[in-house]
Design a protein around this motif. Structure first.
Motif, PDB file in Angstrom:
ATOM      1  N   PRO A   1       5.646   1.464  -7.467  1.00  0.00           N
ATOM      2  CA  PRO A   1       4.747   1.864  -6.371  1.00  0.00           C
ATOM      3  C   PRO A   1       3.592   2.760  -6.783  1.00  0.00           C
ATOM      4  O   PRO A   1       2.585   2.829  -6.070  1.00  0.00           O
ATOM      5  CB  PRO A   1       5.677   2.595  -5.397  1.00  0.00           C
ATOM      6  N   TYR A   2       3.697   3.478  -7.917  1.00  0.00           N
ATOM      7  CA  TYR A   2       2.585   4.374  -8.277  1.00  0.00           C
ATOM      8  C   TYR A   2       2.429   4.617  -9.775  1.00  0.00           C
ATOM      9  O   TYR A   2       1.310   4.707 -10.267  1.00  0.00           O
ATOM     10  CB  TYR A   2       2.709   5.729  -7.562  1.00  0.00           C
ATOM     11  N   ASP A   3       3.498   4.703 -10.553  1.00  0.00           N
ATOM     12  CA  ASP A   3       3.386   5.135 -11.943  1.00  0.00           C
ATOM     13  C   ASP A   3       3.117   3.960 -12.878  1.00  0.00           C
ATOM     14  O   ASP A   3       3.908   3.662 -13.778  1.00  0.00           O
ATOM     15  CB  ASP A   3       4.656   5.885 -12.353  1.00  0.00           C
ATOM     16  N   ASP A   4       1.969   3.312 -12.672  1.00  0.00           N
ATOM     17  CA  ASP A   4       1.644   2.090 -13.386  1.00  0.00           C
ATOM     18  C   ASP A   4       0.126   1.980 -13.490  1.00  0.00           C
ATOM     19  O   ASP A   4      -0.600   2.248 -12.524  1.00  0.00           O
ATOM     20  CB  ASP A   4       2.208   0.891 -12.614  1.00  0.00           C
ATOM     21  N   ARG A   5      -0.361   1.594 -14.661  1.00  0.00           N
ATOM     22  CA  ARG A   5      -1.806   1.532 -14.925  1.00  0.00           C
ATOM     23  C   ARG A   5      -2.536   0.616 -13.934  1.00  0.00           C
ATOM     24  O   ARG A   5      -3.560   0.998 -13.345  1.00  0.00           O
ATOM     25  CB  ARG A   5      -2.042   1.040 -16.353  1.00  0.00           C
TER      26      ARG A   5
ATOM     27  N   GLY B   1       1.556  11.382  -2.687  1.00  0.00           N
ATOM     28  CA  GLY B   1       3.000  11.226  -2.767  1.00  0.00           C
ATOM     29  C   GLY B   1       3.385  11.211  -4.237  1.00  0.00           C
ATOM     30  O   GLY B   1       3.497  12.227  -4.889  1.00  0.00           O
ATOM     31  N   GLY B   2       3.533   9.995  -4.790  1.00  0.00           N
ATOM     32  CA  GLY B   2       3.819   9.863  -6.216  1.00  0.00           C
ATOM     33  C   GLY B   2       2.601  10.037  -7.096  1.00  0.00           C
ATOM     34  O   GLY B   2       2.724  10.270  -8.291  1.00  0.00           O
ATOM     35  N   GLY B   3       1.396   9.870  -6.514  1.00  0.00           N
ATOM     36  CA  GLY B   3       0.169  10.167  -7.241  1.00  0.00           C
ATOM     37  C   GLY B   3      -0.679   8.992  -7.666  1.00  0.00           C
ATOM     38  O   GLY B   3      -1.752   9.186  -8.237  1.00  0.00           O
TER      39      GLY B   3
ATOM     40  N   PHE C   1      -1.582  -2.207  -0.598  1.00  0.00           N
ATOM     41  CA  PHE C   1      -1.844  -3.614  -0.881  1.00  0.00           C
ATOM     42  C   PHE C   1      -2.752  -3.774  -2.094  1.00  0.00           C
ATOM     43  O   PHE C   1      -2.626  -4.721  -2.872  1.00  0.00           O
ATOM     44  CB  PHE C   1      -2.470  -4.271   0.347  1.00  0.00           C
ATOM     45  N   ARG C   2      -3.683  -2.828  -2.301  1.00  0.00           N
ATOM     46  CA  ARG C   2      -4.625  -2.917  -3.420  1.00  0.00           C
ATOM     47  C   ARG C   2      -3.904  -2.843  -4.767  1.00  0.00           C
ATOM     48  O   ARG C   2      -4.094  -3.690  -5.643  1.00  0.00           O
ATOM     49  CB  ARG C   2      -5.647  -1.781  -3.337  1.00  0.00           C
ATOM     50  N   GLY C   3      -3.090  -1.802  -4.932  1.00  0.00           N
ATOM     51  CA  GLY C   3      -2.413  -1.607  -6.202  1.00  0.00           C
ATOM     52  C   GLY C   3      -1.414  -2.708  -6.502  1.00  0.00           C
ATOM     53  O   GLY C   3      -1.338  -3.200  -7.643  1.00  0.00           O
ATOM     54  N   ALA C   4      -0.647  -3.102  -5.484  1.00  0.00           N
ATOM     55  CA  ALA C   4       0.333  -4.171  -5.674  1.00  0.00           C
ATOM     56  C   ALA C   4      -0.372  -5.471  -6.050  1.00  0.00           C
ATOM     57  O   ALA C   4       0.067  -6.203  -6.949  1.00  0.00           O
ATOM     58  CB  ALA C   4       1.157  -4.354  -4.403  1.00  0.00           C
TER      59      ALA C   4
END
Length: 346
Positions: free
Chosen positions: A158-162, A190-192, A65-68
């Motif tokens: 889901p993960y590969d984004d600043r 997972g994706g990192g 939820f934080r990253g999104a």
């Protein structure tokens, strides 16, 4: 916060300024999750001070939820007006859907046709439109990308984004707020996106903090990439840690991880299940398989004691979205083992 030479190598991907900005941006939306000491792990397992950071208590039941939230809050008004789209069958889907609902943005989540009905309904319950495409996640992702091109909707990766990495990195700031002299931090991978963000936050404060990534023996693309010093796929079969079932890590996340993470530990499916059971029994924590990875590493004895004995240790419980049938199976299996052991001893 200080900036050390190691962190400067990855500052163009994500940096402490991004994470501090994310903290301010998402503060009105997220829950600052608790951190509790596990006396069982501290006294009986590692002879150090083990704290559990409980992201299973985050809104939507996961750190995702934080990253999104940070990504979507960073969009332009034009992008928000066109809507957002993501491919996911799990925690990322719900993080995107809830953020979109809170901000009044149209969200479309593309899921595999085999996605469990419960996860479809949970995502729809947060207000997103669910579209079923593809027999597997790769087909789903390709379908999502095609829809994004056709509609102009912005993809929330889901993960590969600043911004996603920066949002996950806010967990690192919360860890430091609670225990500034932390020595070792153990994280599921997972994706990192999670470990890249948290490692950036922690190493910016103190480069000597030892950061350990944990993956399943069955699926460990990031650990394999870390070992080979280049992006490498790895997936031998399914894993209880389905939230970390990522065959190959992200380009950006790998670049951060290879500089800032100190080591990787691989755990078996039995060790993951044992950790889920122990977290339930000893700490009264319900976790999904991915959330149990750091505890599994502690219980496995695979971590060098010099990073544990007498140290301040944080193990992240990244999420708690687990089917009750799986919880029941873990408990039932644990009881069978206990009964067998009792019989042998008797």
């Amino acid at each position: 916060m200080t900036t050390n030479p190691i962190v400067l190598q990855t500052a163009h991907i994500v940096n402490i300024g991004d994470i501090e900005a994310a903290k301010a941006r998402i503060k009105p939306f997220i829950r600052e999750t608790p951190m509790i000491q596990s006396m069982y792990l501290s006294q009986n397992v590692v002879k150090g001070n083990v704290y559990l950071k409980l992201e299973n208590m985050q809104y939507t039941g996961s750190f995702k939820f934080r990253g999104a939230n940070n990504k979507i809050n960073s969009l332009t008004e034009e992008q928000k007006a066109k809507g957002i789209i993501a491919a996911s069958a799990g925690n990322h889907a719900q993080g995107v859907a809830l953020t979109a609902k809170l901000m009044g943005i149209k969200a479309t989540i593309v899921m595999p046709e085999t996605a469990p009905i419960a996860k479809q309904k949970a995502t729809e319950g947060y207000g997103a439109t669910v579209v079923l495409k593809g027999d597997n996640f790769n087909e789903t992702r390709l379908a999502m990308e095609e829809m994004a091109k056709e509609t102009g909707m912005t993809i929330v990766h889901p993960y590969d984004d600043r911004e996603v990495m920066a949002g996950q990195g806010t967990i690192g700031l919360e860890i430091l707020d609670y225990i500034w002299n932390v020595n070792t931090v153990i994280l599921p991978v997972g994706g990192g996106g999670l470990i890249a963000g948290i490692a950036t936050a922690l190493k910016s404060f103190n480069p000597s903090i030892h950061i350990i990534g944990v993956q399943s023996e069955n699926v460990h693309g990031m650990a394999e990439s870390f070992k080979n010093r280049k992006l490498t796929e790895h997936r031998d079969g399914p894993t209880l840690a389905d939230g970390c079932d990522v065959k190959i890590a992200g380009d950006k996340t790998y670049e951060v991880v290879k500089h800032l993470v100190d080591e990787f530990i691989l755990v078996s499916e039995d060790e993951i299940e044992h950790a889920m059971k122990d977290l339930m029994q000893r700490a009264k924590i319900i976790t999904e398989g991915a959330g149990a990875l750091p505890t599994a590493a502690l219980l496995s004895g695979k971590i060098d004691p010099k990073y544990l004995e007498g140290k301040n240790i944080v193990a992240l419980v990244s999420g708690g979205n687990v089917d009750l049938t799986r919880v029941s199976g873990v408990i039932e299996h644990g009881l069978k083992i206990a009964d067998t052991s009792k019989g042998v001893v008797g």
